[in-house]
Enzyme design. Structure first.
Site, PDB file in Angstrom:
ATOM      1  N   CYS A  81       0.833  -1.199   0.000  1.00 57.61           N
ATOM      2  CA  CYS A  81       0.000   0.000   0.000  1.00 57.61           C
ATOM      3  C   CYS A  81       0.874   1.258   0.000  1.00 57.61           C
ATOM      4  CB  CYS A  81      -0.997  -0.027   1.154  1.00 57.61           C
ATOM      5  SG  CYS A  81      -2.354   1.166   0.955  1.00 57.61           S
ATOM      6  N   HIS A 194      -3.585  -5.051  -0.446  1.00 55.82           N
ATOM      7  CA  HIS A 194      -3.138  -5.639   0.814  1.00 55.82           C
ATOM      8  C   HIS A 194      -3.193  -7.165   0.700  1.00 55.82           C
ATOM      9  CE1 HIS A 194      -2.976  -2.046   3.463  1.00 55.82           C
ATOM     10  NE2 HIS A 194      -3.824  -1.556   2.568  1.00 55.82           N
ATOM     11  N   GLU A 196      -2.351  -9.330   2.862  1.00 57.33           N
ATOM     12  CA  GLU A 196      -2.797  -9.913   4.128  1.00 57.33           C
ATOM     13  C   GLU A 196      -4.304  -9.824   4.304  1.00 57.33           C
ATOM     14  OE1 GLU A 196      -2.285  -5.530   5.181  1.00 57.33           O
ATOM     15  OE2 GLU A 196      -1.525  -6.992   3.724  1.00 57.33           O
ATOM     16  N   ASP A 239     -23.710  -8.176  14.873  1.00 50.84           N
ATOM     17  CA  ASP A 239     -24.007  -7.321  16.022  1.00 50.84           C
ATOM     18  C   ASP A 239     -23.615  -8.092  17.278  1.00 50.84           C
ATOM     19  OD1 ASP A 239     -25.042  -5.446  14.327  1.00 50.84           O
ATOM     20  OD2 ASP A 239     -27.136  -5.965  14.695  1.00 50.84           O
ATOM     21  N   ASP A 401     -27.925   5.907  11.008  1.00 45.89           N
ATOM     22  CA  ASP A 401     -29.168   5.235  11.402  1.00 45.89           C
ATOM     23  C   ASP A 401     -30.373   6.147  11.140  1.00 45.89           C
ATOM     24  OD1 ASP A 401     -27.843   2.943  12.392  1.00 45.89           O
ATOM     25  OD2 ASP A 401     -27.421   3.966  14.278  1.00 45.89           O
TER      26      ASP A 401
END
Length: 555
Positions: A81, A194, A196, A239, A401
């Protein structure tokens, strides 16, 4: 095990990189001082975020000259990166800060007139064929594989220019722009993506580089020309909260209510759908492009050093090699000893534990309200500004939200309204989207367009677009909401809330310009797998990342 040296200069989530290196059979030793580089054999230079910030850190730490010498004497060097960007002459992102200048080219920002910036997601790394056969793989790169990118600046690809200087180049396309995805010459390999965070594809590259396996054969099913470009991301969301017995569990709400309804055997108890780490690994194996943990209670009473989510992140990052986002609790905190800890310090702890992005919710709304009160002047003190300045805007997600507020006429409210296909309870033809805080429990006098534009100005790199009206409904995403938000921002948007079957993902990708879509309950309940969704999208002609067997990282 053989040793690889990793330079950690506050470069974001280096824990996941260390885990990936260990996964392919190597031990990490950390570079702590410039003199450590002299004794290093294989050196990795990671980096995320702002070019100027990273290069300044390297310069001030005295690392640049030892890195140059390491490369010049022919020792293996891998840049990731910003570690790739550092090899070039400079970047538009920080015009006055020079790079290592191994390559006399400059990075430019992607054009955002026809696409979202940052460029976030899974894209190709196709070798520009110049002398090698079509069936050759450069350090394990495969035509059909996809790799995880997250950046706003890139090196435009000009055919034959870098190759004339002896470099092998792999390219990707974002919109109409072709750019350098990976580059290598002799002892140097650098990737804009990336590895990884690129699943089996990235592990294969790491293994090939550390073993010196520069050229190999393409896998049998990957010899055809790939369909280049950014894929449609499918994200699994978990969640997480404590249940009534004090255990950390994955739950799912119905319009944000996570307790079982009256009349059920578990009436009033927190809905328990499984263990976070086990479920994250399951979705990774099914092909999830990202995993998002939303810490919906934020564990407000826990000491900072003992946050339960830290352990979840650490354990997940050991075996899940795709991006991890954590939301909840990214704010200023008071530790057990009474000391104040800034939101930036909290984010840093999450990054060091395995997170790639942090998601900010209610605090973003509060910051946006202050932004408009101050006549759109940035304070420089908000969590969004502080974290994005240190780690780049791609590291900051704002979780929104909103809920619908119906009106009969656009004159009934000063807020931005839409004419909706779905009329309100009294036959209203119009609605606006009201932002809420505290998990939807409190409403504000701010509409979603105002919020999105404010947080983009502060430095947010992505919007996680929830919808209270759709949460837990299994009736599909709020297409009108997604269209409205995409029309007022240049940063990527993740559609969330309402997914109940694979066709809902196809609909939101086909009917809007959303960059990604997120599912939760339909996966947790076992009704559909992530693979089911991706297979359906592929059948509809939508480009998705193919799921590769983890055993295929061996070259």
């Amino acid at each position: 095990m053989p040793v690889v040296h990793l330079l950690d200069y506050v470069a974001g989530n280096v824990r996941s990189l260390a885990n990936a290196v260990e996964k392919v059979g190597y031990t990490i030793e950390w570079i702590k001082t410039p003199t450590d580089i002299e004794s290093a054999q294989s050196l990795i230079l990671p980096g995320v975020g702002h070019f100027g910030h990273c290069l300044s850190q390297l310069t001030e730490g005295g690392y640049l000259e030892p890195i140059r010498q390491h490369i010049e004497v022919g020792k293996p060097f891998l840049g990731i990166c910003v570690g790739l960007q550092a090899l070039f002459e400079g970047s538009e992102e920080s015009p006055n800060i020079p790079g290592i200048s191994l390559i006399p080219e400059k990075l430019v920002r992607f054009n955002d007139h026809d696409k979202s910036v940052p460029h976030i997601g899974w894209n190709s790394a196709k070798i520009a064929r110049t002398g090698h056969g079509r069936d050759r793989s450069f350090y394990g790169l495969q035509n059909w594989s996809k790799y995880y990118y997250v950046h706003s600046y890139a090196i435009p690809y000009r055919h034959g220019v870098l190759e004339a200087a002896g470099w092998t180049v792999a390219t990707a396309k974002y919109g109409s722009e072709e750019f350098v995805g990976a580059i290598g010459r002799r002892n140097v390999l650098a990737t804009q993506f990336h590895p990884e965070k690129s699943g089996a594809s990235g592990l294969r590259l790491l293994k090939a580089f550390f073993t010196g396996h520069e050229w190999g054969s393409l896998l049998p099913n990957m010899r055809d020309e790939p369909n280049q470009g950014l894929t449609r991301r499918v994200i699994a969301c978990l969640d997480v909260r404590t249940n009534d017995h004090g255990d950390l569990v994955v739950t799912k709400g119905d319009q944000y209510e996570v307790r079982e309804k009256a009349g059920t055997a578990s009436e009033g108890l927190v809905r328990n759908l499984g263990k976070p780490v086990d479920m994250a690994r399951k979705y990774y194996d099914q092909g999830a492009d990202e995993i998002t943990f939303l810490n919906i209670t934020s564990f407000r009473n826990c000491p900072l050093a003992d946050l339960p989510m830290l352990e979840i992140l650490r354990r997940t990052a050991e075996s899940v090699f795709v991006p991890l986002t954590i939301g909840g609790g990214i704010r200023q905190m008071v530790d057990a000893d009474g000391s104040r800890v800034s939101a930036l310090e909290v984010a840093t702890i999450y990054f060091k534990s395995g997170a790639d992005k942090v998601s900010i919710g209610s605090d973003a709304v509060i910051a946006a309200i202050e932004y408009y009160k101050n006549d759109r002047q940035l304070s420089g003190r908000t969590a969004i500004e502080l974290i994005s300045a240190a780690y780049g805007n791609q590291a900051v997600v704002v979780s929104v939200d909103p809920k619908r507020v119906y009106v009969h006429s656009i004159c009934d409210t000063p807020h931005k309204t839409i004419r909706t296909t779905y009329r309100g309870p009294a036959g209203e033809e119009y609605c606006w989207y009201q932002c809420t805080v505290k998990g939807g429990r409190e409403s504000t006098d701010m509409d979603v367009q105002q919020l999105v534009q404010a947080v983009e100005a502060m430095g947010a790199g992505e919007i996680l677009l929830n919808c209270i009206d759709k949460d837990g409904s299994n009736t599909g995403f709020d297409i009108e909401l997604v269209r409205e938000v995409k029309s007022c921002t240049k940063i990527p948007v993740v559609a969330s809330s309402g997914a109940g079957r694979p066709t809902h993902f196809a609909e939101v990708f086909e009917d809007t310009c959303t960059d990604a879509a997120l599912g939760a309950g339909m996966f947790h309940r076992g009704e559909y797998t992530v693979k089911d969704v991706k297979d359906h999208l592929s059948e509809r002609g939508l480009l998705v990342r193919p799921v590769e067997d983890i055993t295929n990282f061996i070259v």
